[in-house]
Design a protein around this motif. Structure first.
Motif, PDB file in Angstrom:
ATOM      1  N   ARG A   1      39.771  45.602  43.300  1.00  0.00           N
ATOM      2  CA  ARG A   1      40.542  44.740  42.404  1.00  0.00           C
ATOM      3  C   ARG A   1      41.244  45.609  41.374  1.00  0.00           C
ATOM      4  NH1 ARG A   1      39.725  39.457  42.395  1.00  0.00           N
ATOM      5  NH2 ARG A   1      40.498  39.265  40.292  1.00  0.00           N
ATOM      6  N   THR A   2      42.488  45.261  41.062  1.00  0.00           N
ATOM      7  CA  THR A   2      43.217  46.016  40.047  1.00  0.00           C
ATOM      8  C   THR A   2      42.971  45.448  38.655  1.00  0.00           C
ATOM      9  OG1 THR A   2      45.178  44.655  40.426  1.00  0.00           O
ATOM     10  CG2 THR A   2      45.035  46.732  41.637  1.00  0.00           C
ATOM     11  N   ARG A   3      42.606  44.194  38.583  1.00  0.00           N
ATOM     12  CA  ARG A   3      42.305  43.559  37.299  1.00  0.00           C
ATOM     13  C   ARG A   3      40.879  43.018  37.323  1.00  0.00           C
ATOM     14  NH1 ARG A   3      46.406  42.358  33.699  1.00  0.00           N
ATOM     15  NH2 ARG A   3      48.461  42.743  34.512  1.00  0.00           N
ATOM     16  N   PRO A   4      40.191  43.149  36.199  1.00  0.00           N
ATOM     17  CA  PRO A   4      38.823  42.606  36.161  1.00  0.00           C
ATOM     18  C   PRO A   4      38.841  41.078  36.121  1.00  0.00           C
ATOM     19  CG  PRO A   4      39.464  43.449  34.008  1.00  0.00           C
ATOM     20  CD  PRO A   4      40.571  43.803  34.967  1.00  0.00           C
ATOM     21  N   ILE A   5      37.752  40.500  36.522  1.00  0.00           N
ATOM     22  CA  ILE A   5      37.611  39.043  36.482  1.00  0.00           C
ATOM     23  C   ILE A   5      37.223  38.644  35.066  1.00  0.00           C
ATOM     24  CG2 ILE A   5      36.300  37.081  37.377  1.00  0.00           C
ATOM     25  CD1 ILE A   5      35.969  38.655  39.978  1.00  0.00           C
ATOM     26  N   THR A   6      37.882  37.619  34.552  1.00  0.00           N
ATOM     27  CA  THR A   6      37.620  37.141  33.199  1.00  0.00           C
ATOM     28  C   THR A   6      36.349  36.291  33.179  1.00  0.00           C
ATOM     29  OG1 THR A   6      38.882  35.116  33.519  1.00  0.00           O
ATOM     30  CG2 THR A   6      40.101  37.046  32.711  1.00  0.00           C
TER      31      THR A   6
ATOM     32  N   SER B   1      41.778  36.036  37.306  1.00  0.00           N
ATOM     33  CA  SER B   1      42.034  37.372  36.756  1.00  0.00           C
ATOM     34  C   SER B   1      42.640  37.341  35.358  1.00  0.00           C
ATOM     35  CB  SER B   1      42.947  38.163  37.694  1.00  0.00           C
ATOM     36  OG  SER B   1      44.216  37.545  37.754  1.00  0.00           O
ATOM     37  N   GLY B   2      43.087  36.161  34.924  1.00  0.00           N
ATOM     38  CA  GLY B   2      43.653  36.049  33.583  1.00  0.00           C
ATOM     39  C   GLY B   2      45.071  36.558  33.473  1.00  0.00           C
TER      40      GLY B   2
END
Length: 65
Positions: A3-8, A44-45
């Motif tokens: 994943r390139t973005r963390p999970i919110t 992902s926000g």
């Protein structure tokens, strides 16, 4: 796949509730006519997607994070 973005925190609440209901993201989106990319945005926000955020919160009975 990384994943390139963390999970919110809100994204984790969505994933947790879907697991409790034994639904995968694809099936949830199909049932409630939510574009898969919008659910991904919420997890992902990357976008607020207010219209879908409210629907997801209502359907899954989760609070805003």
């Amino acid at each position: 796949m990384k994943r390139t973005r963390p999970i919110t925190p809100f994204g984790w609440a969505i994933k947790r509730r879907l697991a409790e209901l034994e639904l995968d993201q694809k099936e949830f989106c199909r049932r409630y006519d939510i574009p898969a990319y919008r659910l991904s945005n919420l997890i992902s926000g990357t976008r607020k997607a207010e219209q879908y955020r409210k629907l997801v919160m209502e359907v899954l009975d989760i609070a805003d994070q």
